[in-house]
Design a protein around this motif. Structure first.
Motif, PDB file in Angstrom:
ATOM      1  N   ASN A 107       0.813  -1.221   0.000  1.00 23.99           N
ATOM      2  CA  ASN A 107       0.000   0.000   0.000  1.00 23.99           C
ATOM      3  C   ASN A 107       0.839   1.260   0.000  1.00 23.99           C
ATOM      4  N   ASP A 108       2.162   1.128  -0.061  1.00 28.54           N
ATOM      5  CA  ASP A 108       3.021   2.318  -0.021  1.00 28.54           C
ATOM      6  C   ASP A 108       3.815   2.512  -1.313  1.00 28.54           C
ATOM      7  N   VAL A 109       3.330   1.933  -2.414  1.00 29.77           N
ATOM      8  CA  VAL A 109       4.054   2.027  -3.686  1.00 29.77           C
ATOM      9  C   VAL A 109       3.993   3.454  -4.242  1.00 29.77           C
ATOM     10  N   ASN A 110       5.150   3.986  -4.572  1.00 31.19           N
ATOM     11  CA  ASN A 110       5.269   5.275  -5.253  1.00 31.19           C
ATOM     12  C   ASN A 110       6.106   5.089  -6.516  1.00 31.19           C
ATOM     13  N   TYR A 111       5.794   5.877  -7.549  1.00 29.61           N
ATOM     14  CA  TYR A 111       6.590   5.876  -8.779  1.00 29.61           C
ATOM     15  C   TYR A 111       7.097   7.279  -9.067  1.00 29.61           C
ATOM     16  N   TRP A 112       8.282   7.350  -9.660  1.00 30.21           N
ATOM     17  CA  TRP A 112       8.766   8.628 -10.182  1.00 30.21           C
ATOM     18  C   TRP A 112       9.841   8.380 -11.237  1.00 30.21           C
ATOM     19  N   GLY A 113      10.173   9.441 -11.983  1.00 31.20           N
ATOM     20  CA  GLY A 113      11.270   9.373 -12.944  1.00 31.20           C
ATOM     21  C   GLY A 113      11.020   8.443 -14.118  1.00 31.20           C
ATOM     22  N   ILE A 114       9.946   8.664 -14.880  1.00 30.58           N
ATOM     23  CA  ILE A 114       9.644   7.817 -16.042  1.00 30.58           C
ATOM     24  C   ILE A 114      10.559   8.179 -17.209  1.00 30.58           C
ATOM     25  N   THR A 115      10.925   7.163 -18.024  1.00 26.71           N
ATOM     26  CA  THR A 115      11.671   7.376 -19.269  1.00 26.71           C
ATOM     27  C   THR A 115      11.213   6.342 -20.298  1.00 26.71           C
ATOM     28  N   PHE A 116      10.932   6.780 -21.542  1.00 25.11           N
ATOM     29  CA  PHE A 116      10.409   5.905 -22.597  1.00 25.11           C
ATOM     30  C   PHE A 116      11.485   5.564 -23.617  1.00 25.11           C
ATOM     31  N   ASP A 117      11.300   4.405 -24.294  1.00 19.20           N
ATOM     32  CA  ASP A 117      12.206   4.025 -25.377  1.00 19.20           C
ATOM     33  C   ASP A 117      11.759   4.671 -26.684  1.00 19.20           C
ATOM     34  N   ALA A 118      12.489   4.390 -27.771  1.00 19.39           N
ATOM     35  CA  ALA A 118      12.236   5.039 -29.060  1.00 19.39           C
ATOM     36  C   ALA A 118      10.910   4.625 -29.680  1.00 19.39           C
ATOM     37  N   ASN A 119      10.355   3.478 -29.258  1.00 14.26           N
ATOM     38  CA  ASN A 119       9.092   3.004 -29.821  1.00 14.26           C
ATOM     39  C   ASN A 119       7.876   3.509 -29.053  1.00 14.26           C
ATOM     40  N   ASP A 120       8.103   4.311 -27.999  1.00 10.45           N
ATOM     41  CA  ASP A 120       7.023   4.870 -27.189  1.00 10.45           C
ATOM     42  C   ASP A 120       6.144   3.796 -26.557  1.00 10.45           C
ATOM     43  N   THR A 121       6.708   2.614 -26.363  1.00 10.13           N
ATOM     44  CA  THR A 121       5.956   1.506 -25.761  1.00 10.13           C
ATOM     45  C   THR A 121       6.590   1.056 -24.447  1.00 10.13           C
ATOM     46  N   ARG A 122       7.851   0.698 -24.498  1.00 11.70           N
ATOM     47  CA  ARG A 122       8.542   0.279 -23.289  1.00 11.70           C
ATOM     48  C   ARG A 122       8.984   1.502 -22.495  1.00 11.70           C
ATOM     49  N   PHE A 123       8.792   1.445 -21.184  1.00 10.73           N
ATOM     50  CA  PHE A 123       9.271   2.534 -20.355  1.00 10.73           C
ATOM     51  C   PHE A 123       9.895   1.994 -19.076  1.00 10.73           C
ATOM     52  N   TYR A 124      10.658   2.847 -18.430  1.00  7.67           N
ATOM     53  CA  TYR A 124      11.318   2.515 -17.177  1.00  7.67           C
ATOM     54  C   TYR A 124      10.929   3.580 -16.150  1.00  7.67           C
ATOM     55  N   ALA A 125      10.929   3.185 -14.881  1.00  7.52           N
ATOM     56  CA  ALA A 125      10.582   4.128 -13.822  1.00  7.52           C
ATOM     57  C   ALA A 125      11.140   3.627 -12.503  1.00  7.52           C
ATOM     58  N   THR A 126      11.163   4.508 -11.523  1.00 13.61           N
ATOM     59  CA  THR A 126      11.514   4.142 -10.160  1.00 13.61           C
ATOM     60  C   THR A 126      10.270   3.688  -9.421  1.00 13.61           C
ATOM     61  N   LEU A 127      10.349   2.539  -8.766  1.00 16.83           N
ATOM     62  CA  LEU A 127       9.317   2.090  -7.836  1.00 16.83           C
ATOM     63  C   LEU A 127       9.902   2.148  -6.436  1.00 16.83           C
TER      64      LEU A 127
END
Length: 338
Positions: free
Chosen positions: A194-214
């Motif tokens: 119940n304490d999940v936070n996300y920040w710092g998203i970054t996408f790949d060149a295909n605009d489909t795969r992305f990475y983020a901080t959990l």
């Protein structure tokens, strides 16, 4: 039960105080800078391909131009910066598109305007977001906008703050205000907390795969996810604010050097081998890095509240940090970049 309710109430008061304090620091920095003499002229700035090799950034020079979008030529960084009339607290640019997060003045609880800008810095879309600006980024083709906002009011926020990380598809108009409900798997098992936070998203060149901080239970993790199937998996621990390289093969990020000390070291990870290389910058960097090209990482380095400079460092761990623009933050490229 009474003790639990009291603890929750105290926690909420503390969180609101933190958010208000962070907001007031931004506003104090604006007021202090605006009272100083002007140092930069206001001139037209274009985000289009007609203005190649242009470094864009948020101007931090004291004066009326403080906080506004500014530009310098990559070939002549010592020239007088051009300052536009658009003010942002966080800024990004790619492929002739701009993204601006602007904290509303004198509003509590804090509210942020998210502005999508065209190549002439005209506002083409506006969103209202609760909270204080933290990160703003665009995919390299300018089709996906993503951001992070600090918010208050989550009683589970043991680390002192909560975040909302969102995505806007500028082609379809599809809006995801928060990726908080993203299903994530750790070693093949769905993760619940119940304490999940996300920040710092970054996408790949295909605009489909992305990475983020959990962030959860006192730890941070690099998450790789698919935006279309909307599911992800944890890859690496102690990774924050990832930034994908132009070739899509490496991730730049900040890594906490100690669990008890809020000091971060810039590093780059090879996504194929998972090899992590600490970069030559050994000072504390609290920023989501920006790739100037496949060889160079840029970042804002804060010397004091309300002040920062843009530096760069080789992405392979060699060399030494180089000052690129004094009194600046939020580095980005105009036109087609280098």
């Amino acid at each position: 039960m009474r003790a639990r309710l009291l603890a929750v109430s105290v926690a909420m008061v503390v969180l609101v105080g933190i958010a208000i304090g962070y907001t007031l620091r931004i506003r104090k920095a604006r007021a202090s800078a605006a009272s100083a003499p002007p140092v930069a002229p206001e001139q037209p700035i274009s985000l289009s391909a007609a203005a190649p090799r242009q470094l864009l950034f948020r101007n931090m020079s004291a004066g009326p131009g403080f906080g506004r979008i500014a530009a310098l030529s990559l070939d002549d960084p010592q020239a007088t910066r051009r300052v536009a009339d658009v003010a942002c607290d966080r800024f990004a640019s790619a492929a002739g598109v701009g993204l601006c997060l602007a904290l509303r003045p004198a509003v509590l609880p804090p509210m942020t305007d998210l502005l999508v800008l065209d190549e002439n810095l005209n506002v083409v879309r506006r969103l209202e977001l609760p909270g204080t600006p933290s990160r703003a980024k665009l995919s390299r083709d300018g089709k996906m906008a993503f951001w992070t906002i600090f918010v208050s009011g989550d009683s589970y926020a043991e680390n002192g703050f909560s975040t909302r990380a969102g995505v806007l598809d500028l082609t379809t108009g599809e809006l995801t205000k928060t990726i908080e409900e993203l299903p994530v798997f750790f070693d093949g098992k769905r993760y619940f907390a119940n304490d999940v936070n996300y920040w710092g998203i970054t996408f790949d060149a295909n605009d489909t795969r992305f990475y983020a901080t959990l962030s959860s239970r006192g730890k941070t993790h690099l998450v790789q996810a698919d935006y279309r199937t909307y599911r992800g998996r944890a890859l690496e621990e102690n990774v924050e604010c990832p930034s994908l390289s132009p070739d899509g093969k490496r991730i730049a990020f900040k890594r906490r050097v100690s669990p008890d000390v809020p000091v971060w070291r810039l590093s780059v990870m090879d996504l194929g081998t998972r090899l992590v290389v600490p970069l030559a910058e050994t000072r504390n960097v609290d920023d989501q890095a920006f790739w100037l090209d496949d060889l160079t990482v840029m970042y804002a380095l804060s010397a004091s509240p309300g002040h920062s400079d843009i530096w760069s460092v080789p992405a392979d761990g060699s060399g030494a940090p180089r000052l690129r623009v004094a009194d600046a933050s939020s580095p980005a490229l105009g036109g087609q970049g280098p």
